[in-house]
Scaffold this motif. Structure first.
Motif, short mmCIF file in Angstrom:
data_model
loop_
_atom_site.label_atom_id
_atom_site.label_comp_id
_atom_site.label_asym_id
_atom_site.label_seq_id
_atom_site.Cartn_x
_atom_site.Cartn_y
_atom_site.Cartn_z
N LYS A 1 0.83 -1.21 0.00
CA LYS A 1 0.00 0.00 0.00
C LYS A 1 0.86 1.26 0.00
N ARG A 2 1.93 1.24 0.79
CA ARG A 2 2.78 2.43 0.91
C ARG A 2 3.81 2.57 -0.21
N TYR A 3 4.36 1.43 -0.68
CA TYR A 3 5.50 1.51 -1.59
C TYR A 3 5.27 0.83 -2.93
N GLY A 4 4.06 0.39 -3.20
CA GLY A 4 3.75 -0.21 -4.48
C GLY A 4 3.90 -1.72 -4.47
N LYS A 5 3.42 -2.32 -5.54
CA LYS A 5 3.47 -3.77 -5.67
C LYS A 5 4.88 -4.25 -5.97
N GLU A 6 5.14 -5.52 -5.64
CA GLU A 6 6.45 -6.11 -5.93
C GLU A 6 6.75 -5.93 -7.41
N GLY A 7 8.00 -5.56 -7.69
CA GLY A 7 8.42 -5.35 -9.07
C GLY A 7 8.27 -3.92 -9.55
N SER A 8 7.53 -3.08 -8.81
CA SER A 8 7.37 -1.70 -9.23
C SER A 8 8.62 -0.89 -8.88
N LYS A 9 8.78 0.22 -9.58
CA LYS A 9 9.93 1.09 -9.34
C LYS A 9 9.94 1.59 -7.89
N GLU A 10 8.79 1.99 -7.39
CA GLU A 10 8.70 2.50 -6.02
C GLU A 10 9.08 1.44 -5.00
N ARG A 11 8.64 0.21 -5.24
CA ARG A 11 8.95 -0.89 -4.32
C ARG A 11 10.43 -1.20 -4.35
N GLU A 12 11.05 -1.17 -5.52
CA GLU A 12 12.48 -1.44 -5.63
C GLU A 12 13.29 -0.36 -4.91
N GLU A 13 12.88 0.89 -5.05
CA GLU A 13 13.57 1.98 -4.34
C GLU A 13 13.44 1.81 -2.83
N PHE A 14 12.26 1.41 -2.36
CA PHE A 14 12.06 1.14 -0.93
C PHE A 14 12.98 0.03 -0.46
N ARG A 15 13.07 -1.05 -1.24
CA ARG A 15 13.91 -2.20 -0.88
C ARG A 15 15.38 -1.79 -0.77
N GLU A 16 15.84 -1.01 -1.73
CA GLU A 16 17.23 -0.55 -1.71
C GLU A 16 17.49 0.35 -0.50
N ASP A 17 16.58 1.26 -0.22
CA ASP A 17 16.72 2.14 0.95
C ASP A 17 16.71 1.34 2.25
N ALA A 18 15.85 0.32 2.31
CA ALA A 18 15.76 -0.51 3.51
C ALA A 18 17.06 -1.26 3.75
N PHE A 19 17.65 -1.82 2.69
CA PHE A 19 18.92 -2.53 2.84
C PHE A 19 20.02 -1.58 3.28
N SER A 20 20.07 -0.39 2.70
CA SER A 20 21.09 0.58 3.08
C SER A 20 20.95 0.96 4.55
N TYR A 21 19.71 1.17 4.99
CA TYR A 21 19.47 1.50 6.39
C TYR A 21 19.91 0.34 7.29
N TYR A 22 19.53 -0.87 6.92
CA TYR A 22 19.87 -2.06 7.70
C TYR A 22 21.38 -2.22 7.83
N PHE A 23 22.09 -2.11 6.72
CA PHE A 23 23.55 -2.24 6.77
C PHE A 23 24.17 -1.14 7.62
N GLY A 24 23.65 0.07 7.50
CA GLY A 24 24.15 1.18 8.31
C GLY A 24 23.98 0.93 9.79
N GLU A 25 22.84 0.37 10.17
CA GLU A 25 22.57 0.05 11.58
C GLU A 25 23.53 -1.03 12.09
N ILE A 26 23.79 -2.03 11.27
CA ILE A 26 24.74 -3.08 11.66
C ILE A 26 26.11 -2.48 11.92
N ILE A 27 26.57 -1.63 11.01
CA ILE A 27 27.89 -1.00 11.16
C ILE A 27 27.93 -0.13 12.40
#
Length: 94
Positions: free
Chosen positions: A13-39
């Motif tokens: 609902k917030r970031y679009g369906k799987e495979g959409s541009k918005e969803r992919e951008e959300f996924r990339e941002d989420a991974f970057s945030y996650y890795f940053g938190e680990i570091i």
């Protein structure tokens, strides 16, 4: 009681369906945030400052700050920082 909604529905609902541009951008941002938190968490466990870590890996302190705040990181730099923090990276096939 209101209707319950699961996490997949909320994300769609917030970031679009799987495979959409918005969803992919959300996924990339989420991974970057996650890795940053680990570091950041590991650096703090080791009682290191951002400056200490930056010196150890040959980078500038602002770079470490940006990574910890979720900026995208190149795999080579992630491996360098992970190694400096005593972390290992594991790749596996799905």
């Amino acid at each position: 009681m209101g209707k319950s909604i699961n996490a997949k529905e909320l994300i769609a609902k917030r970031y679009g369906k799987e495979g959409s541009k918005e969803r992919e951008e959300f996924r990339e941002d989420a991974f970057s945030y996650y890795f940053g938190e680990i570091i950041k968490n590991r650096r703090k466990e080791l009682h290191m400052t951002q400056e200490n870590l930056a010196e150890k890996v040959g980078k500038k302190r602002p770079y470490i700050s940006r990574i910890e705040n979720g900026e995208d990181i190149q795999l080579s730099n992630f491996a360098l920082i992970a190694n400096a923090l005593g972390l290992s990276i594991e790749l596996s096939a799905e």
